[in-house]
Design a protein around this motif. Structure first.
Motif, PDB file in Angstrom:
ATOM      1  N   ASN A 123       2.308   2.227   3.773  1.00 40.36           N
ATOM      2  CA  ASN A 123       1.483   1.857   4.912  1.00 40.36           C
ATOM      3  C   ASN A 123       2.356   1.147   5.946  1.00 40.36           C
ATOM      4  OD1 ASN A 123      -0.119  -0.030   6.537  1.00 40.36           O
ATOM      5  ND2 ASN A 123      -1.823   0.701   5.327  1.00 40.36           N
TER       6      ASN A 123
ATOM      7  N   ASP B  86       1.858  -2.680   6.399  1.00 39.71           N
ATOM      8  CA  ASP B  86       2.500  -3.528   5.393  1.00 39.71           C
ATOM      9  C   ASP B  86       3.967  -3.749   5.729  1.00 39.71           C
ATOM     10  OD1 ASP B  86       0.139  -3.725   4.019  1.00 39.71           O
ATOM     11  OD2 ASP B  86       0.769  -2.486   2.315  1.00 39.71           O
TER      12      ASP B  86
ATOM     13  N   ASP C 290       0.857  -1.182   0.000  1.00 42.12           N
ATOM     14  CA  ASP C 290       0.000   0.000   0.000  1.00 42.12           C
ATOM     15  C   ASP C 290       0.900   1.241   0.000  1.00 42.12           C
ATOM     16  OD1 ASP C 290      -2.074   1.776   0.169  1.00 42.12           O
ATOM     17  OD2 ASP C 290      -2.726   1.151   2.170  1.00 42.12           O
TER      18      ASP C 290
END
Length: 111
Positions: free
Chosen positions: A91, A94, A67
């Protein structure tokens, strides 16, 4: 409703120790916010290629696309510094390996 806790293995930077790291010495995963992953070079195509390689490795490890919230390109024209500074704002979950941990937890629960 029961609430389950999933343990994450994180290093001092707060990311999974299994997360692929950028391979070039000028590249790095930075601190919060948004976990910038930085690729620095005098040659923009080289920085972009290393960035793409890191994304491929990380997506393979993660088992899904990373992401990426934003891509930031800047330059540094001071002597002795790489000119291009390419950052992917990623992100944090992640990079901490949350999707990997959730899949492993699901496998253990069904075993």
């Amino acid at each position: 409703m029961s609430e389950e806790t999933i343990q994450l293995e994180l290093n001092d930077a707060g990311v999974s120790p299994k997360l692929p790291t950028p391979s070039h010495p000028r590249d790095q995963i930075q601190d919060v916010p948004y976990r910038p992953v930085e690729f620095r070079d005098d040659d923009l195509p080289a920085a972009l290629e290393r960035c793409a390689g890191w994304l491929r490795q990380t997506q393979q490890w993660l088992g899904e696309p990373v992401d990426v919230l934003a891509v930031h390109l800047d330059y540094d024209d001071r002597d002795g510094h790489p000119y291009y500074d390419l950052k992917l704002l990623c992100n944090e979950e992640d990079l901490a390996g949350v999707p990997v941990a959730l899949r492993e937890h699901g496998r253990q629960a069904t075993a």
